[in-house]
Structure formats: C-alpha cells, structure tokens
Design an enzyme around this catalytic site. Sequence first.
Site, PDB file in Angstrom:
ATOM      1  N   PHE A 126      78.032  35.542  35.725  1.00 52.05           N
ATOM      2  CA  PHE A 126      76.735  34.527  36.374  1.00 52.05           C
ATOM      3  C   PHE A 126      77.603  33.547  37.493  1.00 52.05           C
ATOM      4  CE2 PHE A 126      74.588  30.426  35.828  1.00 52.05           C
ATOM      5  CZ  PHE A 126      73.339  31.039  36.389  1.00 52.05           C
ATOM      6  N   ASP A 127      76.708  33.105  38.227  1.00 52.27           N
ATOM      7  CA  ASP A 127      77.014  32.116  39.343  1.00 52.27           C
ATOM      8  C   ASP A 127      78.234  31.284  39.041  1.00 52.27           C
ATOM      9  OD1 ASP A 127      74.473  32.936  39.387  1.00 52.27           O
ATOM     10  OD2 ASP A 127      73.672  31.212  40.131  1.00 52.27           O
ATOM     11  N   TYR A 130      83.501   8.694  18.022  1.00 50.94           N
ATOM     12  CA  TYR A 130      84.178   9.132  18.886  1.00 50.94           C
ATOM     13  C   TYR A 130      85.071  10.368  18.584  1.00 50.94           C
ATOM     14  CZ  TYR A 130      87.508   9.707  23.021  1.00 50.94           C
ATOM     15  OH  TYR A 130      88.144   9.814  24.111  1.00 50.94           O
ATOM     16  N   HIS A 157      72.007  28.963  46.734  1.00 47.86           N
ATOM     17  CA  HIS A 157      70.795  28.881  46.581  1.00 47.86           C
ATOM     18  C   HIS A 157      70.054  27.442  45.794  1.00 47.86           C
ATOM     19  CE1 HIS A 157      72.775  30.344  43.209  1.00 47.86           C
ATOM     20  NE2 HIS A 157      71.871  30.306  42.357  1.00 47.86           N
ATOM     21  N   LYS A 168      70.431  28.112  25.994  1.00 48.06           N
ATOM     22  CA  LYS A 168      69.707  29.420  25.864  1.00 48.06           C
ATOM     23  C   LYS A 168      69.396  29.637  24.555  1.00 48.06           C
ATOM     24  CE  LYS A 168      71.075  29.672  30.375  1.00 48.06           C
ATOM     25  NZ  LYS A 168      72.205  28.563  30.870  1.00 48.06           N
ATOM     26  N   ASP A 191      80.591  36.112  27.686  1.00 48.67           N
ATOM     27  CA  ASP A 191      79.591  35.069  28.041  1.00 48.67           C
ATOM     28  C   ASP A 191      78.257  35.558  27.129  1.00 48.67           C
ATOM     29  OD1 ASP A 191      77.449  33.784  28.813  1.00 48.67           O
ATOM     30  OD2 ASP A 191      78.301  33.425  30.837  1.00 48.67           O
TER      31      ASP A 191
HETATM   32  N1  F0G Z   1      76.253  32.023  31.827  1.00 49.72           N
HETATM   33  C1  F0G Z   1      75.135  32.426  31.785  1.00 49.72           C
HETATM   34  C2  F0G Z   1      74.867  33.776  31.594  1.00 49.72           C
HETATM   35  C3  F0G Z   1      74.017  31.591  32.259  1.00 49.72           C
HETATM   36  O1  F0G Z   1      72.813  32.386  32.440  1.00 49.72           O
HETATM   37  C4  F0G Z   1      74.080  30.160  32.644  1.00 49.72           C
HETATM   38  C5  F0G Z   1      73.171  29.438  33.368  1.00 49.72           C
HETATM   39  C6  F0G Z   1      75.590  29.861  32.450  1.00 49.72           C
HETATM   40  C7  F0G Z   1      76.605  30.500  32.063  1.00 49.72           C
HETATM   41  C8  F0G Z   1      75.988  28.269  32.846  1.00 49.72           C
HETATM   42  O2  F0G Z   1      75.376  27.585  31.784  1.00 49.72           O
HETATM   43  O3  F0G Z   1      73.558  26.122  32.669  1.00 49.72           O
HETATM   44  O4  F0G Z   1      74.477  25.367  30.831  1.00 49.72           O
HETATM   45  O5  F0G Z   1      76.056  25.397  32.421  1.00 49.72           O
HETATM   46  N2  F0G Z   1      71.863  29.962  33.573  1.00 49.72           N
HETATM   47  C9  F0G Z   1      70.954  29.287  34.179  1.00 49.72           C
HETATM   48  C10 F0G Z   1      69.761  30.079  34.530  1.00 49.72           C
HETATM   49  C11 F0G Z   1      71.332  28.022  34.803  1.00 49.72           C
HETATM   50  O6  F0G Z   1      68.818  29.667  35.113  1.00 49.72           O
HETATM   51  O7  F0G Z   1      69.955  31.251  34.432  1.00 49.72           O
HETATM   52  P1  F0G Z   1      74.620  26.098  31.896  1.00 49.72           P
END
Ligand code: F0G
Length: 461
Positions: A124-125, A72, A453, A259, A216
Amino acid sequence: MKYQTAEPFRIKMIEHVKKTTISERQTWLKEAGYNVFKVKAENVYIDCLTDSGTSAMSKNQWAALMMGDESYASCDSFFRLEKSVHEVFDMPFVQPVHQGRAADYLIAKIYCKPGQIAIGNMHFDTFRGNAEVLGAKVADLVIQAGKDASSAPEDFKGNMDIQACEDFILKNGPENIGLIMMTVTCNNNGGQPVSMKNIRETAALAQKYNIPFTMDIARIAENAYFIKTREAEFKHASISSIIRQTLSYCETAVMSAKKDGLVNIGGLFLTRKQDIFTMANQLAIVHEGFITYGGLAGRDLDALAVGLREVCDFDYLEYRIKQVEYLGNKLKEAGIPIIEPTGGHGVYVDARRFFTHIPQNEFPAQRLVVALYELSGIRCVELGACAFGTTDPVTGESHWPELETMRIAISRRVYTNNHMDCIANALKDIYLNRASYKGLKLTYEGPIQSLRHFTAGFELI
Ligand code: F0G
C-alpha cells in the site's frame, strides 16, 4: 435464514447528507484543481473515497468509549485492547499506534536498511512512502492476473507470484531483502484476497532464505471470509480460527484499525518477537506516545477492543462482501468494465476499458472520478496513472502503471443498497455518454512521488 437477508443491524443514529447541484459541483471541482481530496466532505452526497475510518460504530463500541481510561501510562483501556488482540489475533506483543501508516513507519524502519528491498504482493502507498523516505526500495510481485484489471475472474487475485518471488530473491541476494510483506486483502488491485495456501507458500519461501515474513492485515477479516467461502479446506472453519491461522505464519503484522477494526482512528503493530517489540516500543515513544497508548486516547483503544471482536461475525462479513458484490453486479449488467470478481471493500472500475479513447497520460481514471462527482456528488478515488505513475527525476521520463482504475470504496455499516443503486445509475449515464469526455492535464505534483495523488492538481483538456 431465507427471509433474513437484509443488513444485520438497525440504524440507531444518522448523519444528514446534503444534496447539491451540478453547477455548484463544477465550481467546487475547479476550485479543487479537479482533485476530489480537496472537495469538502459536506459537499459530497455518497462518499466512496475510502473505507478507512468511515465505519459506523456499534452501540457496544459507543458504550466502550465511555469506559476509556485516559491515564498516560498502563491504562486499563490498553489491557482490554491487549486481551482482545490476544483472543482475536493470537499475537503476543501489541504496540498501538495512531493509524496504519505509523505502523508502516515502524516496520519499515525496523526491517529495511537503506538500499534494501521490501517484497510485497502489492504494497500500500503508505508503506511504500515510508520505505522510500527511509531509503529502502519496494517490489510488488503479485500474480499476473492481479496486475491486469481485465483478467478473467479468479478466486485469489491478491496472491504472491511464488516463482517470481524466488527468482527475485536469487537475483538480488537474500541479504538485500529487508522483509516480505503480504497485504490482505490486496487493496491496490481491487481488494482481492490472498489464499491460505499462498500465505503458507510465501512464508515457507521467506523461511528458506531466512527473510522475515510479515503482513499488512488492514482487511484480514474480509480476507478470512473469502478463504472460508472459496478455499475448500476452510469451509467449516470459523472466521476467528482462519484469522488466527493466517497470522500464525508471520512474525510481525501491521494493521490500520480504521478498516477491519471498525473504528474511526487507530492502528496496531503486532509481533511475536521480543526484540522487535522492544524496538517498536522505543520508536513509538519517540513518534507516537507512550507504549500503552501509541497516540490514541484510552477511549479509542476500548472502541477497537470491541471492534476487533465484532468484525469476526460471519453474518456481518457476509452482508459486507455481498453489498460490494451487489454494486459490482449492477455495473456489470450495464456493461461497465470492473475488476472481477469484486473484492472485499469496493468495486474497481477499469478506466482503460471505460474511456478507451483517453490515453493514460491524460489520466482516464481520474477523469472518471471527476465525471462521477460532477454528475452525482458521489466521490471515489483514482488508483491509476496519478497514484501509481512516476516521473524519473533524472531523465524526466514517465512510467505508467498497469492498473488504471477508479475505486468505489464502500464504508462499513454505513450505506444501504439504495445508495449502491444511486452509484450504479450515475455511472451508467456516464458510460452511455463516455465518448463525450476528454482527459486531464497534470498541473501540480508534490515531491514524494508515491503520494502525489493526495495533493495533485489538474486542468480539464
Ligand atoms: N495498509 C493498507 C492496506 C491500507 O489500505 C491503508 C490505508 C494503510 C495501510 C494505511 O493506514 O490510513 O490508517 O494510515 N488505506 C486507506 C485507503 C487510506 O483509502 O485505502 P492508515
């Protein structure tokens, strides 16, 4: 090297894929409300929905998994990951998290007070969603060419518009800006890279107004490849040194390790500041898990420790970026409009120019996603009217985004160029018959607009 141009790996294990028929896929699409997030992965022939968590791991990563220490607190796996992070990123403080969006939450919570604005090249979203939930606001200030899917090719379309950024800071007051975040590469506009020059200028601007500069770095190795091959100053620099220099300008960085970490799960919150680290630790204990595992198993930490080193390999990155470019070239030869040049992790088809007769309120990019899955079983993702469009909760008025694209995300070390040919062939046939397609009607959207989406529902018009 002349004869050594194939994938720089041998395939040691395979995952079977199923072939399906058009009529089966039509049924599944209907059941899914024409949202391919809801189509079962086993019914997908080539999955280009995302490049996230879909990498094939190396034998060294699989071996490292077996070393995972499941204690842990203060497990050996954490210290191996920490060592790798120090080596690859040269950032002193490491808080692992279960995936990128958990790091997005930490950074949004720590840096952005309600009402404050987070400036980004293009957030990013998941950062956007976290900021929105926490009552903060976001602003995307990428250069003009980065907002237009039909703009002429340029080396660094992910760059921040420095002038717009300074004007924005002065207009809103530096005290109202929570942070500036540079996303490398810039996912939402084509996986487009950001130059070192632009990173330096943005960091200097942030410093001038005493605003924290953050990054990021989900795709930082891919960005480093573009810096090496497109920015003269770095022609002879190693990928590792470019990565370290990129990070040297920021105080805090978040990473979805799914990624460029080359793993199937995991994320990182990295900082140079002790006080920020302490806050991240506290929040991580509440939301993620103890400081040294952050919601991951020890084996995940070990696989990431190895993945971070592997991703710095130039031969790997060259194969990776060239595969994406190969697909882009096939589409261009067929006259299919894409964002040019191709970026790091996928090809983005410009649905505005593809389906010129489908208006944006009928979701042309989503229509293309549906058409491609129906015809070929290939799954992509919409980044357009559904993902980025919003409806004003007070006036009910719709706002439509500038970008209307379908992203063909390419998984790392997973598909061959034969797969790329299949994608190109299917898209060519849709393009030839493009006039026969009609748009879509949105029938359901969830409560958080920036995430609609993922769960939206549609009907064919
Ligand atoms: N930042 C970027 C630039 C991303 O592309 C993503 C995720 C995240 C943060 C969030 O990371 O999924 O590990 O929680 N992108 C994926 C995509 C989901 O399909 O582009 P995560």
